[in-house]
Design a protein around this motif. Structure first.
Motif, mmCIF file in Angstrom:
data_model
loop_
_atom_site.group_PDB
_atom_site.id
_atom_site.type_symbol
_atom_site.label_atom_id
_atom_site.label_comp_id
_atom_site.label_asym_id
_atom_site.label_seq_id
_atom_site.Cartn_x
_atom_site.Cartn_y
_atom_site.Cartn_z
ATOM 1 N N TYR A 149 0.835 -1.207 0.000
ATOM 2 C CA TYR A 149 0.000 0.000 0.000
ATOM 3 C C TYR A 149 0.865 1.250 0.000
ATOM 4 O O TYR A 149 0.653 2.180 -0.776
ATOM 5 C CB TYR A 149 -0.911 -0.047 1.224
ATOM 6 C CG TYR A 149 -1.922 1.068 1.319
ATOM 7 C CD1 TYR A 149 -3.057 1.073 0.518
ATOM 8 C CD2 TYR A 149 -1.758 2.105 2.227
ATOM 9 C CE1 TYR A 149 -4.005 2.075 0.611
ATOM 10 C CE2 TYR A 149 -2.693 3.122 2.326
ATOM 11 C CZ TYR A 149 -3.818 3.097 1.524
ATOM 12 O OH TYR A 149 -4.746 4.105 1.617
ATOM 13 N N VAL B 84 -7.863 7.553 3.157
ATOM 14 C CA VAL B 84 -7.647 6.207 3.695
ATOM 15 C C VAL B 84 -8.980 5.468 3.822
ATOM 16 O O VAL B 84 -9.073 4.271 3.517
ATOM 17 C CB VAL B 84 -6.936 6.292 5.062
ATOM 18 C CG1 VAL B 84 -6.831 4.916 5.695
ATOM 19 C CG2 VAL B 84 -5.541 6.893 4.890
ATOM 20 N N ALA B 85 -10.032 6.179 4.253
ATOM 21 C CA ALA B 85 -11.346 5.547 4.395
ATOM 22 C C ALA B 85 -11.882 5.057 3.052
ATOM 23 O O ALA B 85 -12.483 3.977 2.973
ATOM 24 C CB ALA B 85 -12.328 6.528 5.038
ATOM 25 N N ASP C 60 -10.175 3.978 0.540
ATOM 26 C CA ASP C 60 -9.435 2.780 0.149
ATOM 27 C C ASP C 60 -9.907 1.545 0.902
ATOM 28 O O ASP C 60 -9.749 0.419 0.420
ATOM 29 C CB ASP C 60 -7.933 2.967 0.397
ATOM 30 C CG ASP C 60 -7.277 3.869 -0.632
ATOM 31 O OD1 ASP C 60 -7.779 3.913 -1.773
ATOM 32 O OD2 ASP C 60 -6.276 4.534 -0.293
ATOM 33 N N ARG C 61 -10.508 1.724 2.093
ATOM 34 C CA ARG C 61 -10.768 0.598 2.972
ATOM 35 C C ARG C 61 -12.248 0.320 3.238
ATOM 36 O O ARG C 61 -12.592 -0.796 3.663
ATOM 37 C CB ARG C 61 -10.042 0.810 4.308
ATOM 38 C CG ARG C 61 -8.526 0.926 4.139
ATOM 39 C CD ARG C 61 -7.807 1.110 5.446
ATOM 40 N NE ARG C 61 -6.368 1.232 5.260
ATOM 41 C CZ ARG C 61 -5.533 0.203 5.138
ATOM 42 N NH1 ARG C 61 -6.009 -1.025 5.172
ATOM 43 N NH2 ARG C 61 -4.229 0.405 4.968
ATOM 44 N N PHE C 62 -13.127 1.290 3.033
ATOM 45 C CA PHE C 62 -14.547 1.104 3.350
ATOM 46 C C PHE C 62 -15.410 1.427 2.134
ATOM 47 O O PHE C 62 -14.900 1.855 1.096
ATOM 48 C CB PHE C 62 -14.948 1.983 4.544
ATOM 49 C CG PHE C 62 -14.128 1.743 5.776
ATOM 50 C CD1 PHE C 62 -14.268 0.586 6.519
ATOM 51 C CD2 PHE C 62 -13.175 2.680 6.188
ATOM 52 C CE1 PHE C 62 -13.495 0.363 7.645
ATOM 53 C CE2 PHE C 62 -12.408 2.473 7.314
ATOM 54 C CZ PHE C 62 -12.564 1.299 8.054
ATOM 55 N N HIS D 298 -3.664 0.882 -6.122
ATOM 56 C CA HIS D 298 -4.136 0.295 -4.870
ATOM 57 C C HIS D 298 -4.234 1.310 -3.735
ATOM 58 O O HIS D 298 -5.085 1.171 -2.850
ATOM 59 C CB HIS D 298 -3.219 -0.864 -4.457
ATOM 60 C CG HIS D 298 -3.140 -1.959 -5.481
ATOM 61 N ND1 HIS D 298 -4.182 -2.817 -5.729
ATOM 62 C CD2 HIS D 298 -2.144 -2.303 -6.351
ATOM 63 C CE1 HIS D 298 -3.841 -3.663 -6.688
ATOM 64 N NE2 HIS D 298 -2.603 -3.375 -7.086
ATOM 65 N N ALA D 299 -3.384 2.317 -3.736
ATOM 66 C CA ALA D 299 -3.410 3.351 -2.696
ATOM 67 C C ALA D 299 -3.913 4.671 -3.280
ATOM 68 O O ALA D 299 -3.470 5.743 -2.892
ATOM 69 C CB ALA D 299 -2.020 3.533 -2.094
#
Length: 416
Positions: A3, A273-274, A276-278, A133-134
């Motif tokens: 990441y 960041v959120a 990428d993850r949620f 991806h990031a």
């Protein structure tokens, strides 16, 4: 580890985009907010008269789709160069207006049309091309450029205006944007990928735009961005006058600039960041509904400095989040070949909303002399716009990209 390593591998385009965003057209809101009170007082303009300049954002709305198309066809380096050259010239021009409102409008119009080549519509294409991806975090890093300028430059400009006047401040900014522009241009990669983009066969607009307009996500983003950006002129251009209206002193306004900038920075990174993850549509709703609360608080009788600071922070947080959200959702729902074209259209919608909000603000100030009616109206619109984002599909569309047009052969093959 993958990441963060992707971010490190793309350090040069990310640095170019971050510096470009932090010294380009995106800083005009911070600059104008700091300079406007002194300029208005010296020139004898009214607040309502100056608020009408925000309506010229309509010109940005009209030019932004063309800027996005230029970036898709010719790449970031050539497109950004236009604004890199023009930005210092506009700053120098502002320093020479001598209090003429007509001259100010003329330069503002030029700036609104030409200098938008130094905005996210162009620079975030570097992120989409180099990071996958990031991407949310990368977009946050790039988008923090204007917030860093607001955090550091906002108070500096505010103090410089108080000490030296608005004309000297514009001359200082002309020198600053010249040096920054040179650095950005040299950092933008111009290797084989750029050469391939510039020399590749061009897709026709009549092929790409029907593809865009058939997509439901485009129209949902269209409505959401319009409703959520109605208060933009207040946040980025009228901030100092708003906090003065809340009873905050001129020196205390510097704290508000810092609160806005810190909110923008946190909004960028937390949201990036959120995303990428949620679930992106849920993250987008929460982050963009936040300023509704801040706007309602500012319209209330709660005008204690800490309360006003918290409200301004919430506005900055949402402004920071929005830039990340829009670029991320466009990259998620549309192919890279039309990324800047789509982002240009939607950024134009944001400018149209800002112009509409400026007209509404000018009208309410002229009729009531207060910001309260405007704050209540746009607070409601922001919440409604955020709700539209919940209607976006949970997964990005997986449709096959349209084939790229192939060059015709130079001559017909010989018969067997």
């Amino acid at each position: 580890m993958r990441y963060l390593s992707e971010i490190g591998a793309a350090w040069r385009p990310l640095l170019a985009a971050t510096l470009g965003m932090g010294t380009g057209m995106s800083i005009i809101g911070t600059v104008t907010s700091a300079i406007a009170p002194s300029l208005i007082a010296d020139a004898g303009w009214s607040k309502a008269q100056f608020a009408m300049t925000g309506m010229l954002g309509m010109l940005t709305a009209l030019s932004m789709p063309f800027i996005g198309r230029l970036a898709d066809l010719f790449g970031v380096k050539l497109t950004a160069l236009i604004g890199i050259v023009a930005m210092p010239l506009t700053m120098l021009g502002f320093s020479l207006i001598g209090g003429s409102f007509e001259a100010y409008l003329g330069i503002f119009i030029f700036q609104s049309i030409i200098c938008v080549t130094t905005t996210a519509t162009v620079y975030t294409r570097l992120v989409v091309q180099h990071v996958e991806h990031a991407r949310g975090l990368a977009l946050a890093i790039v988008a923090c450029g204007p917030a860093l300028f607001a955090a550091i430059g906002g108070p500096v400009i505010n103090e410089f205006v108080e000490a030296h006047g608005w004309a000297a401040t514009y001359r200082m900014l002309a020198l600053f944007t010249t040096l920054a522009g040179i650095a950005v241009f040299l950092l933008i990669p111009a290797g084989r990928a750029h050469a391939a983009l510039v020399t590749a066969p061009r897709r026709r607009a009549r092929e790409d735009y029907p593809e865009i307009f058939r997509e439901k996500a485009f129209w949902l983003l269209f409505g959401a961005m319009y409703l959520c950006n109605l208060p933009l002129t207040l946040i980025l251009v009228q901030l100092k006058m708003l906090v003065l209206d809340q009873g905050i002193s001129g020196e205390g306004a510097s704290i508000m600039f810092t609160a806005l900038a810190v909110g923008m920075l946190l909004g960028r990174f937390v949201t990036g960041v959120a995303l990428d993850r949620f679930a992106p549509q849920v993250v987008s709703f929460v982050m963009l509904a936040l300023p509704g609360l801040g706007l309602f608080v500012l319209a209330s009788s709660w005008d204690a400095p800490m309360v006003v600071t918290a409200a301004i922070f919430s506005l900055g947080f949402a402004v920071g989040a929005e830039g990340d959200i829009l670029a991320f959702l466009v990259a998620r729902h549309f192919r890279t070949g039309i990324y800047s074209s789509v982002l240009g259209l939607l950024t134009g919608v944001c400018s149209l909303a800002a112009a509409s909000g400026a007209a509404l603000l000018s009208w309410t100030l002229a009729r009531t002399g207060s910001f309260d009616s405007f704050l209540l109206t746009v607070g409601t619109s922001v919440v409604a716009g955020a709700l539209l984002l919940l209607m976006l599909r949970k997964e990005p569309q997986t449709e096959e990209a349209l084939p790229e047009p192939q060059p015709e052969p130079l001559s017909k093959p010989l018969p067997a």
